[in-house]
Scaffold this active site. Structure first.
Site, PDB file in Angstrom:
ATOM      1  N   ASP A  59      -9.333  -2.359  -6.320  1.00 18.22           N
ATOM      2  CA  ASP A  59      -8.935  -1.657  -5.127  1.00 18.22           C
ATOM      3  C   ASP A  59      -9.612  -0.285  -4.686  1.00 18.22           C
ATOM      4  O   ASP A  59      -9.600   0.447  -5.783  1.00 18.22           O
ATOM      5  CB  ASP A  59      -7.310  -1.220  -5.292  1.00 18.22           C
ATOM      6  CG  ASP A  59      -6.508  -1.214  -4.267  1.00 18.22           C
ATOM      7  OD1 ASP A  59      -6.955  -0.544  -3.243  1.00 18.22           O
ATOM      8  OD2 ASP A  59      -5.342  -1.342  -4.086  1.00 18.22           O
ATOM      9  N   HIS A 110      -7.563  -4.847  -1.425  1.00 18.56           N
ATOM     10  CA  HIS A 110      -6.355  -4.274  -1.243  1.00 18.56           C
ATOM     11  C   HIS A 110      -5.493  -4.844  -0.090  1.00 18.56           C
ATOM     12  O   HIS A 110      -4.402  -4.960   0.270  1.00 18.56           O
ATOM     13  CB  HIS A 110      -6.457  -2.814  -0.771  1.00 18.56           C
ATOM     14  CG  HIS A 110      -5.419  -1.758  -0.447  1.00 18.56           C
ATOM     15  ND1 HIS A 110      -4.932  -1.230  -1.420  1.00 18.56           N
ATOM     16  CD2 HIS A 110      -5.062  -1.639   0.666  1.00 18.56           C
ATOM     17  CE1 HIS A 110      -3.784  -0.443  -1.017  1.00 18.56           C
ATOM     18  NE2 HIS A 110      -3.777  -0.460   0.298  1.00 18.56           N
ATOM     19  N   SER A 144       0.961  -1.200  -0.087  1.00 18.81           N
ATOM     20  CA  SER A 144       0.000  -0.014   0.169  1.00 18.81           C
ATOM     21  C   SER A 144       0.912   1.199   0.009  1.00 18.81           C
ATOM     22  O   SER A 144       1.658   1.473  -0.923  1.00 18.81           O
ATOM     23  CB  SER A 144      -1.085  -0.078   1.201  1.00 18.81           C
ATOM     24  OG  SER A 144      -1.894   1.068   1.198  1.00 18.81           O
TER      25      SER A 144
END
Length: 475
Positions: free
Chosen positions: A424, A452, A174
């Site tokens: 996502d 995600h 991320s």
């Protein structure tokens, strides 16, 4: 092009090794680095990390030189998401087993301001002076400073290594992927390879463009939520009406506002997020039906889901991760984009006056927000309240350093292996594809059957695909 920066090695302050269950040898490391690497005289910070290797008990004890060589393996550095989060314990970390099985030494280094690395907190900020002084301090906690720290630590830890082992690999989840791309821009000479999961940052996009795209995905996830739990249209409004009328406090002392309630949508884009939100809404409405108030148990469960009090960097510096260079103030982009969108999207009408939204058609759902940070958050979180003026200064700041060097990325020679998720909610898939094309040598595993947080939810599958990108041949 970004100017080359000379980095001094970090100063190792302490090194302590322990054996922990799971046959792990964990070495706790503390370093000292400058607050400002370009001006070391203005102060310093402490960085904390854990170095993880396999522990075994040889039949024949190793000589000291053999023991040193046994533990001297190439580094893989994990870059956590966020911004604002430290690392989990190695025995609980999703990357530990694979990293050690692949022959790496794993380094879990807490970013400056997070975990045990001089963590940002309001009482300490207050000792630095007023809002302007606090803002000046916080400007040193973005990815451009984080990668300088990492490079300083690399120079420290590998100073006695052979040349073949001096470069290290990095793994960004991320926001950690955003940090990795900044690392590739500034210090590619220190990197052997880069792994990214949900971290192909929108390197060519402004904050406004990012949030315009992300709101579309947030709306889609809200629609999915209310399809699965249609009864929650009424329940969410019931809770919101109670909060608007009673203005209760949460167990931690913060105001439980409608905006804070709908901020639970941060969970919408994670595996199991819909069910997690539903469980909290169900508990609160059951409380209201039985007692006429929300119990401490329900309030505490809700309070633990949004990390603004415990990880304030997430709120105060969130929009700055999308400001790549000067003349680009974020200026509460998420709120501005959302408020404009609310004129045509009834589910977001609460971004205008909340009372008006609650008095509107009660058969329509109120939409949860995503990972957007709004000015109102600095009114209802205890840790953020005294940072409100500081946050306003940072929102108006237009002299941010550059995070990404697009020229350098276009001629990149470091292999990049990325997992990207079509659905996502936090990193737009179209912008991720754009970035993959902008970073030379990037190989991408793209899927529409993971979210995600797949690195945590589907660890083995994600890591297998990533290392297949590295190890298999494409004809």
């Amino acid at each position: 092009m970004m100017a080359a920066k000379a980095i001094r090695p970090a100063r190792l302050l302490n090194r302590t090794a322990h054996i922990v269950p799971g046959q792990l040898r964990v070495t706790e490391l503390t370093f000292e680095v400058p607050l400002n690497h370009s001006n070391p005289s203005v102060g310093s910070l402490k960085l904390f990390g854990r170095q993880v290797t396999k522990h075994d008990t040889p039949i024949v004890p190793r000589a000291d030189s053999e023991q040193e060589e046994f533990y001297r393996k190439p580094y893989l550095v994990y870059l956590e998401g966020g911004p604002g989060f430290g690392n989990k314990e190695p025995q609980d970390h999703q990357l530990t087993k694979t990293a050690l099985d692949k022959g790496y030494t794993l380094l879990l280094l807490d970013y400056r301001g997070t975990g045990l690395s001089t963590p940002i907190n309001q009482p300490h900020l207050a000792t630095l002076g007023g809002p302007q002084e606090q803002a000046n301090y916080l400007k040193h906690f973005r990815a451009d400073s984080i990668v300088r720290d990492a490079e300083a630590v690399r120079l420290c830890l590998t100073s006695g290594y052979p040349e073949s082992h001096k470069k290290w690999s990095i793994f960004g989840q991320s926001y950690g992927g955003f940090v990795a791309l900044t690392y590739l821009s500034q210090f590619p000479q220190g990197l052997r390879e880069v792994f990214l999961t949900g971290g192909l940052a929108p390197v060519k996009r402004t904050a406004e463009e990012v949030y315009t795209a992300l709101y579309k995905k947030v709306i889609q996830r809200n629609e999915a939520y209310y399809r699965k739990f249609p009864e929650d249209v009424e329940r969410v409004r019931q809770v919101a009406k109670y909060l608007q009328e009673k203005s209760p406090l949460l167990p931690g002392g913060g105001e439980f506002t409608v905006e804070r309630l709908l901020g639970i949508g941060l969970c919408l884009g994670m595996n199991g997020g819909l069910d997690l939100i539903h469980s909290n809404i169900l508990k609160m409405t059951m409380d209201l039906d039985q007692f006429g108030f929300i119990t401490r148990a329900a309030g505490a469960a809700f309070e633990g889901l949004i990390p603004f009090d415990t990880n304030p960097i997430y709120a105060v510096l969130h929009e700055s991760i999308y400001t790549n260079g000067p003349d680009r103030a974020s200026d509460w982009a998420a709120h501005r984009v959302g408020k404009a969108l609310s004129e045509s999207e009834p589910g977001l009408s609460w971004l205008s006056p909340v009372g008006k939204a609650l008095s509107a058609d009660t058969t329509k759902p109120l939409y949860f927000s995503g990972e957007m940070v709004y000015p109102s958050h600095f009114d209802c979180y205890p840790e953020l309240k005294d940072m409100r003026e500081t946050a306003e200064i940072l929102a108006k700041c237009d002299d941010w350093p550059q995070l990404y060097d697009l020229d350098q990325l276009s001629r990149n020679e470091v292999p990049v292996y990325a997992a990207s998720y079509v659905e996502d909610m936090y990193v737009d898939a179209d912008f991720a594809r754009e970035t993959a094309k902008a970073v030379k040598g990037t190989k991408v595993f793209e899927t529409n059957v993971m979210y995600h947080g797949a690195l945590r939810a589907k660890t083995e599958e994600v890591l297998r695909q990533l290392f297949k990108l590295r190890d298999d041949t494409l004809d």
